[in-house]
Design a protein around this motif. Structure first.
Motif, PDB file in Angstrom:
ATOM      1  N   ALA A   1      48.939  31.720  33.323  1.00  0.00           N
ATOM      2  CA  ALA A   1      49.218  32.419  32.183  1.00  0.00           C
ATOM      3  C   ALA A   1      49.872  31.423  31.024  1.00  0.00           C
ATOM      4  O   ALA A   1      49.447  31.440  29.695  1.00  0.00           O
ATOM      5  CB  ALA A   1      50.222  33.455  32.329  1.00  0.00           C
ATOM      6  N   GLY A   2      50.936  30.502  31.178  1.00  0.00           N
ATOM      7  CA  GLY A   2      51.349  29.593  30.427  1.00  0.00           C
ATOM      8  C   GLY A   2      50.495  28.622  30.037  1.00  0.00           C
ATOM      9  O   GLY A   2      50.252  28.263  28.672  1.00  0.00           O
TER      10      GLY A   2
ATOM     11  N   GLY B   1      54.356  30.646  40.631  1.00  0.00           N
ATOM     12  CA  GLY B   1      54.198  29.308  40.396  1.00  0.00           C
ATOM     13  C   GLY B   1      52.366  29.372  39.819  1.00  0.00           C
ATOM     14  O   GLY B   1      52.167  28.978  38.819  1.00  0.00           O
ATOM     15  N   ASN B   2      51.736  30.200  40.704  1.00  0.00           N
ATOM     16  CA  ASN B   2      50.403  30.235  40.134  1.00  0.00           C
ATOM     17  C   ASN B   2      50.026  30.911  38.747  1.00  0.00           C
ATOM     18  O   ASN B   2      49.191  30.594  37.880  1.00  0.00           O
ATOM     19  CB  ASN B   2      49.588  30.795  41.241  1.00  0.00           C
ATOM     20  CG  ASN B   2      49.267  29.799  42.426  1.00  0.00           C
ATOM     21  OD1 ASN B   2      49.596  28.735  42.392  1.00  0.00           O
ATOM     22  ND2 ASN B   2      48.850  30.523  43.475  1.00  0.00           N
TER      23      ASN B   2
ATOM     24  N   PHE C   1      46.566  32.975  44.878  1.00  0.00           N
ATOM     25  CA  PHE C   1      46.361  34.256  44.199  1.00  0.00           C
ATOM     26  C   PHE C   1      47.503  34.315  43.109  1.00  0.00           C
ATOM     27  O   PHE C   1      48.625  33.526  43.128  1.00  0.00           O
ATOM     28  CB  PHE C   1      46.826  35.407  44.992  1.00  0.00           C
ATOM     29  CG  PHE C   1      46.012  35.835  45.974  1.00  0.00           C
ATOM     30  CD1 PHE C   1      44.478  35.374  45.736  1.00  0.00           C
ATOM     31  CD2 PHE C   1      45.992  36.727  47.105  1.00  0.00           C
ATOM     32  CE1 PHE C   1      43.356  35.571  46.611  1.00  0.00           C
ATOM     33  CE2 PHE C   1      45.040  37.089  47.682  1.00  0.00           C
ATOM     34  CZ  PHE C   1      43.844  36.801  47.509  1.00  0.00           C
ATOM     35  N   PRO C   2      47.561  34.950  41.869  1.00  0.00           N
ATOM     36  CA  PRO C   2      48.393  35.209  40.961  1.00  0.00           C
ATOM     37  C   PRO C   2      49.352  36.478  41.612  1.00  0.00           C
ATOM     38  O   PRO C   2      48.902  36.949  42.536  1.00  0.00           O
ATOM     39  CB  PRO C   2      47.830  35.549  39.680  1.00  0.00           C
ATOM     40  CG  PRO C   2      46.440  36.290  40.226  1.00  0.00           C
ATOM     41  CD  PRO C   2      46.151  35.317  41.471  1.00  0.00           C
TER      42      PRO C   2
ATOM     43  N   ILE D   1      46.710  37.385  30.480  1.00  0.00           N
ATOM     44  CA  ILE D   1      46.482  36.597  31.463  1.00  0.00           C
ATOM     45  C   ILE D   1      47.535  36.861  32.733  1.00  0.00           C
ATOM     46  O   ILE D   1      46.864  36.953  33.870  1.00  0.00           O
ATOM     47  CB  ILE D   1      46.535  35.134  31.229  1.00  0.00           C
ATOM     48  CG1 ILE D   1      45.646  34.649  30.062  1.00  0.00           C
ATOM     49  CG2 ILE D   1      46.290  34.489  32.508  1.00  0.00           C
ATOM     50  CD1 ILE D   1      45.948  33.236  29.665  1.00  0.00           C
ATOM     51  N   TRP D   2      48.551  37.082  32.415  1.00  0.00           N
ATOM     52  CA  TRP D   2      49.700  37.437  33.375  1.00  0.00           C
ATOM     53  C   TRP D   2      49.455  38.922  34.230  1.00  0.00           C
ATOM     54  O   TRP D   2      49.717  38.974  35.252  1.00  0.00           O
ATOM     55  CB  TRP D   2      51.027  37.601  32.777  1.00  0.00           C
ATOM     56  CG  TRP D   2      52.221  37.922  33.744  1.00  0.00           C
ATOM     57  CD1 TRP D   2      52.820  39.105  34.339  1.00  0.00           C
ATOM     58  CD2 TRP D   2      53.415  36.777  34.146  1.00  0.00           C
ATOM     59  NE1 TRP D   2      53.892  38.704  35.243  1.00  0.00           N
ATOM     60  CE2 TRP D   2      54.005  37.441  35.172  1.00  0.00           C
ATOM     61  CE3 TRP D   2      53.464  35.477  33.499  1.00  0.00           C
ATOM     62  CZ2 TRP D   2      55.149  36.578  35.778  1.00  0.00           C
ATOM     63  CZ3 TRP D   2      54.318  34.767  34.511  1.00  0.00           C
ATOM     64  CH2 TRP D   2      55.215  35.426  35.189  1.00  0.00           C
ATOM     65  N   ASN D   3      48.741  39.979  33.464  1.00  0.00           N
ATOM     66  CA  ASN D   3      48.598  41.047  33.976  1.00  0.00           C
ATOM     67  C   ASN D   3      47.158  41.115  34.460  1.00  0.00           C
ATOM     68  O   ASN D   3      46.620  42.234  35.024  1.00  0.00           O
ATOM     69  CB  ASN D   3      48.832  42.285  33.066  1.00  0.00           C
ATOM     70  CG  ASN D   3      50.169  42.399  32.689  1.00  0.00           C
ATOM     71  OD1 ASN D   3      51.172  42.106  33.471  1.00  0.00           O
ATOM     72  ND2 ASN D   3      50.518  42.713  31.609  1.00  0.00           N
ATOM     73  N   ASN D   4      46.270  40.150  34.402  1.00  0.00           N
ATOM     74  CA  ASN D   4      44.950  39.968  34.626  1.00  0.00           C
ATOM     75  C   ASN D   4      44.734  40.331  36.166  1.00  0.00           C
ATOM     76  O   ASN D   4      45.425  39.636  37.123  1.00  0.00           O
ATOM     77  CB  ASN D   4      44.252  38.995  34.078  1.00  0.00           C
ATOM     78  CG  ASN D   4      42.842  39.001  34.203  1.00  0.00           C
ATOM     79  OD1 ASN D   4      42.051  39.959  34.763  1.00  0.00           O
ATOM     80  ND2 ASN D   4      41.863  37.799  33.688  1.00  0.00           N
TER      81      ASN D   4
END
Length: 280
Positions: free
Chosen positions: A78-79, A72-73, A223-224, A206-209
């Motif tokens: 990212a979204g 969710g984070n 945390f992501p 952002i997703w892979n950051n």
């Protein structure tokens, strides 16, 4: 003879595809194996017992389902970040591409320079900035920097300059449309391919950051997925092969949204990738 001339090209393409596809194939196969089988069989061998469903269940319920919280984070960062960055890139790129004002050239060159700056080099300055306003260890410390995409602004500027006809804009102005209405009803539709491309690029980035959340966050609940999986991977149980299969399954699940986005939006971003190819 013609086939022999193109043979090196085909070989290079096959090797390149294998280079990028084999890690994903290993991840997909490993996620279907049980904890013991993961370390006792060849990495690309098919599983003796299909354990993907059980692995997913354990991953989603481990530590009271914190993986779902990390997911969710990540979707929020990212979204939301990709949507905001795309909106800002569209407005800035259109303004720089179709309007001339004092300092517009300097701004364009500054954006090109910003594209060349590695994002990791900005992590510490951003941390000090967020710390000075009390936003460190909050979702804002990851979300706000994600709203800026110099590459997105650059691509939108090129696309607006080459693909948005001046005649259409002038006709809309003659009809009495405001600049905001022109941008909202005309320009955004024309720029749709490049906007999808910018969204995908920023979403994946952002997703892979990893480094920015690592610097900004110290609370596990914020945390992501990248940082959460690293947290699992550094736990002592991983050395005893207790939860490593959960790390692998979690990484596999984290790839699924990215693949889904590319498959659903590929007809748009293919057009956007050629934006500005003939405009300097």
């Amino acid at each position: 003879m013609a086939r022999l001339r193109v043979l090196p090209t085909y070989v290079l393409l096959v090797v390149s595809c294998a280079y990028f596809a084999l890690p994903l194939l290993w991840l997909a196969l490993s996620a279907t194996k049980g904890r013991d089988e993961l370390f006792t069989t060849f990495g690309f061998a098919l599983p003796e017992r299909f354990a993907l469903v059980d692995n997913i269940r354990q991953t989603l319920t481990y530590e009271n389902g914190i993986y779902l919280r990390w997911t969710g984070n990540t979707l929020l960062y990212a979204g939301g970040g990709a949507l905001g960055a795309t909106a800002l890139a569209a407005t800035a790129g259109y303004a720089l591409g179709k309007f001339r004002f004092r300092g517009s050239g300097a701004v364009s060159w500054a954006i090109i320079g910003a594209v060349l700056v590695p994002t990791t080099a900005l992590a510490l300055p951003l941390y000090f900035l967020m710390s000075s306003v009390g936003l460190q260890n909050t979702p804002w410390s990851v979300f706000l920097p994600s709203l800026v995409s110099p590459l997105g602004v650059y691509l939108c500027r090129l696309y607006a300059a080459s693909s948005v006809p001046d005649e259409v804009l002038e006709a809309a102005r003659v009809d009495g449309a405001s600049e905001w209405r022109i941008f909202r009803t005309v320009v955004l539709r024309i720029m749709a391919p490049i906007l999808v491309t910018v969204f995908l690029f920023q979403f994946v980035a952002i997703w892979n950051n990893f480094f920015l959340p690592l610097v900004m966050l110290n609370s596990r609940e914020l945390f992501p997925l990248t940082l959460g999986l690293q947290d699992w991977n550094t736990q002592p149980q991983v050395g005893n092969q207790v939860i490593f299969h959960l790390v692998v399954t979690g990484a596999f699940l984290a790839v699924v949204p990215l693949v889904t986005c590319f498959l659903l939006l590929q007809r748009y971003w293919r057009q956007g990738l050629t934006a500005g190819s003939v405009v300097a």
